[in-house]
Design a protein around this motif. Sequence first.
Motif, mmCIF file in Angstrom:
data_model
loop_
_atom_site.group_PDB
_atom_site.id
_atom_site.type_symbol
_atom_site.label_atom_id
_atom_site.label_comp_id
_atom_site.label_asym_id
_atom_site.label_seq_id
_atom_site.Cartn_x
_atom_site.Cartn_y
_atom_site.Cartn_z
ATOM 1 N N CYS A 1 38.622 8.741 4.701
ATOM 2 C CA CYS A 1 39.580 7.897 3.990
ATOM 3 C C CYS A 1 40.903 8.652 3.917
ATOM 4 C CB CYS A 1 39.072 7.567 2.591
ATOM 5 S SG CYS A 1 39.019 8.999 1.495
ATOM 6 N N LYS B 1 42.236 10.306 1.730
ATOM 7 C CA LYS B 1 42.217 11.588 1.014
ATOM 8 C C LYS B 1 41.851 12.740 1.948
ATOM 9 C CE LYS B 1 43.069 9.262 -2.620
ATOM 10 N NZ LYS B 1 44.498 9.108 -2.937
ATOM 11 N N HIS C 1 33.311 9.324 4.482
ATOM 12 C CA HIS C 1 32.403 8.470 3.727
ATOM 13 C C HIS C 1 31.307 7.930 4.645
ATOM 14 C CE1 HIS C 1 34.609 8.182 -0.076
ATOM 15 N NE2 HIS C 1 35.731 8.127 0.625
ATOM 16 N N CYS D 1 35.140 10.417 -4.940
ATOM 17 C CA CYS D 1 36.392 10.478 -4.178
ATOM 18 C C CYS D 1 37.443 9.643 -4.901
ATOM 19 C CB CYS D 1 36.163 9.950 -2.774
ATOM 20 S SG CYS D 1 37.628 10.035 -1.724
ATOM 21 N N CYS E 1 39.583 7.806 -3.796
ATOM 22 C CA CYS E 1 39.949 6.545 -3.145
ATOM 23 C C CYS E 1 39.240 5.345 -3.754
ATOM 24 C CB CYS E 1 39.670 6.608 -1.644
ATOM 25 S SG CYS E 1 37.930 6.431 -1.226
HETATM 26 ZN ZN ZN Z 1 37.598 8.435 -0.191
#
Ligand code: ZN
Length: 432
Positions: free
Chosen positions: A247, A249, A254, A309, A311
């Motif tokens: 993602c 970040k 993931h 996370c 996100c």
């Molecule tokens: Zn993430």
Amino acid sequence: MFWQQEMETLGRDELNALQLERLRTTIERAARSPFYKHRLAKAGVGASDIKSLDDLRRIPFTTKQDLRDSYPHGMLAAPLEQVVRLHGSSGTTGQSTVIFHTQRDLDTWTDLVARGLVMAGGGPADVFQNMMSYGLFTGGLGLHYGAERIGMLVIPAGSGNTRRQITLMRDFGTTVIHITPSYALHVSTAFAVHEVDPRGLKLRIGVFGAEPYSEETRQKLERLLHLDGYNCYGLSEMNGPAVAFECSKKNGLHVWEDSFIVEVIDSDTTEPVEEGGEGELVFTTINREAMPILRYRTRDRSAIVPGPCACGRHHRRIRAIVGRTDDMLILGGVNVFPSQVEAVLMRIPEVGTNYQIVLDRVGELDRMTVRVELSSKSFHGDIKELRAISGRVTHELRDELVVNPTVELLEPDTLEPSMGKAVRVVDNREKR
Ligand code: ZN
Ligand code: ADP
């Protein structure tokens, strides 16, 4: 940005509940295949024995050898008339294996790919050039359909023919590429040869996958190609690319846990490693009809990134894969992955974009020679300077990896460029 927001942001408890339910269904389904019918009966486990996710451990592992032994149809769990596609592994490590998909399987996979591309910042206005080979290999069609589903303009360029790749990028304003990092390194040097400045192109996202690479290589590619690089991981046994995807970040990939259960085990004891520890990735498909696979030992080394996370996704993350157990080099008792050698090389500015590791046996000892292409900017044949570079490369490899390699510097474009998965290691040790 999300593609399937509800599923992507499902809470941890809900994800666990979904996994448990889907695991049971998967076991039931798997038992329809000759292979698992026998395997599960022998182990004495069935769907009704799975009371919690921990009970997964009662199921035996599946290995690459099992897939080979049940070639071609032994693991098929659906009638052939429901099967619409077959893919194969690229056969990097021996006889290839095949995986079957129903239409629903392909649809699910396509959405997982779409999730990744959207997560990386892609959208319908993008022009997507797929620079992975098409065919049985999953890197071609897998990403192709995911990008189309989002509404991107897809250019199925395949791999190789670098001049045409660059022309396509320029003429059609390619914004997203999918490519192996080793081929991307090669392409980055080819721009100069074809007198195209990558800064004048519209590239903005690079999806790099299908082989291990280091953070240093990502950064080098981002710099050379003027784009934002994202790691995409997968294997044909688990569909192919987009089993796990980075993602924004960029702190791990993931794993789409509504489709796969991930475990990390100690390869020797097959026990789970402690939370966050490095080990072998093991995956179970929990949303596949034609060919469910239970506890597949990938031989890929990684670790779970602990914690949530930022996100907003609760799907657990794995660290970038260091390599396969099979790729690990053992030199004088020290374990080294080619990707670790690469990490050291790619942060030395004078080093170019290609390298090779040669292993020889001298008497009882293994010797490693690292053949390194210089960047065209650094290559001007001044002996003193070359000696200094060679000294620095040797020193850094020794410091970092505790091995003592011989370093051989090469002119740019000496080594065979990689168009797909790179073969970095030449092992002369067995031949003697
Ligand atoms: Zn993430
Ligand atoms: P083969 O096993 O013949 O190479 P696959 O095409 O299924 O066939 O390749 C899957 C393998 O490629 C993975 O098991 C892993 O070793 C490697 N791989 C794929 N994506 C990545 C990635 N992003 N990082 C590191 N390794 C990767």
